[in-house]
Design a protein around this motif. Structure first.
Motif, mmCIF file in Angstrom:
data_model
loop_
_atom_site.group_PDB
_atom_site.id
_atom_site.type_symbol
_atom_site.label_atom_id
_atom_site.label_comp_id
_atom_site.label_asym_id
_atom_site.label_seq_id
_atom_site.Cartn_x
_atom_site.Cartn_y
_atom_site.Cartn_z
ATOM 1 N N ILE A 83 0.830 -1.206 0.000
ATOM 2 C CA ILE A 83 0.000 0.000 0.000
ATOM 3 C C ILE A 83 0.864 1.255 0.000
ATOM 4 C CG2 ILE A 83 -1.615 1.354 1.403
ATOM 5 C CD1 ILE A 83 -2.899 -1.295 2.247
ATOM 6 N N ALA A 84 1.924 1.255 0.802
ATOM 7 C CA ALA A 84 2.805 2.423 0.851
ATOM 8 C C ALA A 84 3.468 2.682 -0.493
ATOM 9 C CB ALA A 84 3.867 2.231 1.938
ATOM 10 N N ARG A 85 3.821 1.627 -1.193
ATOM 11 C CA ARG A 85 4.476 1.783 -2.500
ATOM 12 C C ARG A 85 3.488 2.152 -3.597
ATOM 13 N NH1 ARG A 85 9.445 2.426 -4.251
ATOM 14 N NH2 ARG A 85 9.582 0.691 -5.696
ATOM 15 N N ARG A 86 2.395 1.410 -3.691
ATOM 16 C CA ARG A 86 1.517 1.545 -4.850
ATOM 17 C C ARG A 86 0.403 2.569 -4.669
ATOM 18 N NH1 ARG A 86 0.885 -4.714 -7.128
ATOM 19 N NH2 ARG A 86 3.139 -5.095 -7.347
ATOM 20 N N VAL A 87 -0.061 2.731 -3.433
ATOM 21 C CA VAL A 87 -1.149 3.688 -3.194
ATOM 22 C C VAL A 87 -0.600 5.058 -2.823
ATOM 23 C CG1 VAL A 87 -3.190 4.206 -1.790
ATOM 24 C CG2 VAL A 87 -2.726 1.844 -2.502
ATOM 25 N N PHE A 88 0.381 5.087 -1.924
ATOM 26 C CA PHE A 88 0.916 6.360 -1.445
ATOM 27 C C PHE A 88 2.199 6.781 -2.152
ATOM 28 C CE2 PHE A 88 -1.333 4.711 2.460
ATOM 29 C CZ PHE A 88 -2.449 5.515 2.281
ATOM 30 N N GLY A 89 2.725 5.930 -3.038
ATOM 31 C CA GLY A 89 3.850 6.304 -3.889
ATOM 32 C C GLY A 89 5.155 6.584 -3.163
ATOM 33 N N ARG A 90 5.416 5.906 -2.068
ATOM 34 C CA ARG A 90 6.646 6.137 -1.313
ATOM 35 C C ARG A 90 7.797 5.323 -1.901
ATOM 36 N NH1 ARG A 90 5.147 9.441 2.931
ATOM 37 N NH2 ARG A 90 3.121 10.233 2.245
ATOM 38 N N ASP A 91 9.028 5.826 -1.717
ATOM 39 C CA ASP A 91 10.174 5.099 -2.250
ATOM 40 C C ASP A 91 10.401 3.821 -1.451
ATOM 41 O OD1 ASP A 91 11.790 5.574 0.043
ATOM 42 O OD2 ASP A 91 12.521 7.455 -0.782
ATOM 43 N N LEU A 92 11.329 3.013 -1.938
ATOM 44 C CA LEU A 92 11.502 1.665 -1.405
ATOM 45 C C LEU A 92 11.797 1.665 0.091
ATOM 46 C CD1 LEU A 92 11.853 -1.405 -1.784
ATOM 47 C CD2 LEU A 92 14.251 -0.961 -2.376
ATOM 48 N N ARG A 93 12.763 2.472 0.518
ATOM 49 C CA ARG A 93 13.180 2.415 1.920
ATOM 50 C C ARG A 93 12.110 2.971 2.858
ATOM 51 N NH1 ARG A 93 18.935 4.671 3.094
ATOM 52 N NH2 ARG A 93 18.149 6.461 1.952
ATOM 53 N N ALA A 95 8.805 3.032 2.246
ATOM 54 C CA ALA A 95 7.719 2.048 2.257
ATOM 55 C C ALA A 95 8.096 0.841 3.110
ATOM 56 C CB ALA A 95 7.397 1.608 0.827
ATOM 57 N N TRP A 96 9.361 0.452 3.054
ATOM 58 C CA TRP A 96 9.861 -0.677 3.860
ATOM 59 C C TRP A 96 9.648 -0.398 5.350
ATOM 60 C CZ3 TRP A 96 11.296 -5.121 1.632
ATOM 61 C CH2 TRP A 96 12.054 -6.053 2.349
ATOM 62 N N LEU A 97 10.007 0.813 5.788
ATOM 63 C CA LEU A 97 9.885 1.161 7.205
ATOM 64 C C LEU A 97 8.437 1.446 7.600
ATOM 65 C CD1 LEU A 97 13.078 3.359 7.733
ATOM 66 C CD2 LEU A 97 12.699 0.972 8.379
ATOM 67 N N LEU A 98 7.628 1.942 6.672
ATOM 68 C CA LEU A 98 6.205 2.108 6.968
ATOM 69 C C LEU A 98 5.541 0.745 7.141
ATOM 70 C CD1 LEU A 98 5.236 5.029 4.549
ATOM 71 C CD2 LEU A 98 5.259 5.096 7.060
ATOM 72 N N GLY A 99 5.950 -0.222 6.330
ATOM 73 C CA GLY A 99 5.458 -1.582 6.531
ATOM 74 C C GLY A 99 5.874 -2.116 7.876
ATOM 75 N N MET A 100 7.106 -1.841 8.257
ATOM 76 C CA MET A 100 7.592 -2.261 9.578
ATOM 77 C C MET A 100 6.771 -1.619 10.690
ATOM 78 S SD MET A 100 11.414 -1.683 11.192
ATOM 79 C CE MET A 100 11.863 -2.311 12.807
ATOM 80 N N ALA A 101 6.381 -0.344 10.507
ATOM 81 C CA ALA A 101 5.645 0.387 11.543
ATOM 82 C C ALA A 101 4.272 -0.209 11.828
ATOM 83 C CB ALA A 101 5.494 1.855 11.148
ATOM 84 N N THR A 102 3.717 -0.961 10.889
ATOM 85 C CA THR A 102 2.391 -1.546 11.114
ATOM 86 C C THR A 102 2.455 -2.874 11.854
ATOM 87 O OG1 THR A 102 2.367 -2.728 8.991
ATOM 88 C CG2 THR A 102 1.491 -0.476 9.009
ATOM 89 N N MET A 103 3.599 -3.546 11.796
ATOM 90 C CA MET A 103 3.667 -4.884 12.413
ATOM 91 C C MET A 103 4.683 -4.997 13.538
ATOM 92 S SD MET A 103 6.821 -5.785 11.141
ATOM 93 C CE MET A 103 7.012 -7.530 11.438
ATOM 94 N N PHE A 104 5.592 -4.016 13.637
ATOM 95 C CA PHE A 104 6.614 -4.069 14.677
ATOM 96 C C PHE A 104 6.153 -3.183 15.829
ATOM 97 C CE2 PHE A 104 10.645 -3.354 16.795
ATOM 98 C CZ PHE A 104 11.262 -4.585 16.679
ATOM 99 N N VAL A 105 5.524 -3.818 16.794
ATOM 100 C CA VAL A 105 4.964 -3.097 17.937
ATOM 101 C C VAL A 105 6.085 -2.697 18.892
ATOM 102 C CG1 VAL A 105 3.360 -3.310 19.893
ATOM 103 C CG2 VAL A 105 2.824 -4.398 17.706
ATOM 104 N N PRO A 220 -3.666 11.371 4.281
ATOM 105 C CA PRO A 220 -4.167 10.036 3.935
ATOM 106 C C PRO A 220 -3.164 8.922 4.238
ATOM 107 C CG PRO A 220 -4.783 11.593 2.231
ATOM 108 C CD PRO A 220 -3.890 12.338 3.181
ATOM 109 N N ALA A 221 -1.868 9.184 4.007
ATOM 110 C CA ALA A 221 -0.860 8.157 4.286
ATOM 111 C C ALA A 221 -0.747 7.891 5.783
ATOM 112 C CB ALA A 221 0.496 8.586 3.718
ATOM 113 N N ILE A 222 -0.731 8.953 6.582
ATOM 114 C CA ILE A 222 -0.639 8.785 8.040
ATOM 115 C C ILE A 222 -1.859 8.032 8.563
ATOM 116 C CG2 ILE A 222 -0.656 10.012 10.248
ATOM 117 C CD1 ILE A 222 0.944 12.248 8.813
ATOM 118 N N ALA A 223 -3.052 8.451 8.128
ATOM 119 C CA ALA A 223 -4.275 7.800 8.593
ATOM 120 C C ALA A 223 -4.329 6.342 8.131
ATOM 121 C CB ALA A 223 -5.498 8.565 8.084
ATOM 122 N N GLY A 224 -3.898 6.093 6.904
ATOM 123 C CA GLY A 224 -3.950 4.732 6.383
ATOM 124 C C GLY A 224 -3.015 3.791 7.106
ATOM 125 N N ILE A 225 -1.756 4.210 7.303
ATOM 126 C CA ILE A 225 -0.783 3.357 7.978
ATOM 127 C C ILE A 225 -1.152 3.185 9.452
ATOM 128 C CG2 ILE A 225 1.626 3.131 8.650
ATOM 129 C CD1 ILE A 225 1.123 2.641 5.683
#
Length: 299
Positions: A83-93, A95-105, A220-225
């Motif tokens: 979602i971070a890459r394709r919907v919010f258009g974030r670069d690789l690194r 998007a990688w850390l935003l993905g981490m932020a959703t699952m790394f409590v 939208p990106a902050i609310a989505g993540i």
């Protein structure tokens, strides 16, 4: 619920809030907070992690609910990264850390101290198991992957930084000590017991100061993540635990842990590797505030 909120959750959250207030008030600056954060990462967190890894008694671990939690982390990361890459258009690194932020409590520095206050030191094996899982596997993975993405073709320098990373060393040596049954000298244990507990309050305080300079208006990106973290991840863990470990008495603490705020590590890694933080930082703030009530309700 109110008692748990006021007596067990808010005292831990207070260090983050204090840092945020002192940062906004100009009492403590970002440069000072970054120095504190670095000391915590290099010295205090290894002192906290090493005895956890070295002294963990894994004989009582229930593998099925822990596997459900781990699978939930993997699936949530893949979903959020996409979602971070394709919907919010974030670069690789990023998007990688935003993905981490959703699952790394923030399990080690936030949820674990709270559950110790609620259940006592002998009643938090499920959360301790998650802490060990996240520390030994997922945190190591994200450090290694960020090193590789940052290193480019400089493989020798990258491998050197990995080999000398104090957190990774604490994880690896602690695991070897545990498996080998090596007894630790009492003076070493005393030194670790003195330094380790400072990791959580110091890191949370420094994080609060650094986050105080961040614009918090939800995009939208902050609310989505943040929504994926606060709602999607606990729901996913709840469903997987019900499917893979029905009736397990571990499930409640698995879901409680999943409902915690985003960990500080995605933000710390973003600072360390020069990744933009204007989305990661507010996600941590919003999930830290909004998770107060969900944690109190689930506990």
């Amino acid at each position: 619920m109110i008692h748990i909120l006021t007596h067990d959750i808010l005292p831990v959250f207070a260090m983050l809030a204090l840092g945020f207030a002192m940062g906004r008030g100009g009492v403590v600056g970002t440069v000072e907070a970054r120095a504190v954060n670095r000391v915590s990462f290099l010295v205090l967190q290894p002192a906290l992690i090493f005895p956890l890894m070295a002294g963990a008694d894994l004989s009582g671990v229930a593998p099925r609910p822990l596997a459900a939690y781990a699978l939930g982390e993997v699936l949530m990361f893949v979903l959020a990264f996409t979602i971070a890459r394709r919907v919010f258009g974030r670069d690789l690194r990023e998007a990688w850390l935003l993905g981490m932020a959703t699952m790394f409590v923030n399990s080690l520095l936030y949820v674990w101290p709270i559950t110790v206050l609620i259940y006592g030191a002998d009643g938090v094996l499920p959360v301790t198991a998650v802490v060990l899982l996240d520390t030994a596997i997922f945190f190591s993975f994200f450090i290694l992957s960020m090193e590789v993405m940052a290193g480019g073709k400089a493989w020798k320098a990258t491998l050197g930084r990995i080999a000398l990373n104090p957190v990774l060393l604490a994880i690896a040596v602690g695991a070897l000590v545990n498996v080998g049954g090596v007894p630790l000298p009492q003076p070493v244990l005393n030194a670790l017991a003195f330094a380790g507990p400072a990791a959580a309050p110091m890191t949370l305080f420094a994080l609060g100061v650094i986050l105080s300079g961040t614009a918090l208006a939800p995009t939208p990106a902050i609310a989505g993540i943040a929504g994926l973290k606060l709602l999607g991840f606990p729901a996913l863990v709840f469903g997987l635990a019900a499917l893979l470990a029905p009736g397990s008495d571990w499930s409640a603490q698995m879901v409680l842990t999943a409902a915690g705020p985003s960990g500080a590590m995605p933000f710390a890694l973003a600072l360390l590797y020069g990744v933009r933080t204007d989305t990661i930082a507010p996600v941590i703030v919003w999930t830290s505030v909004l998770s107060l009530f969900s944690l109190a309700w689930l506990a």
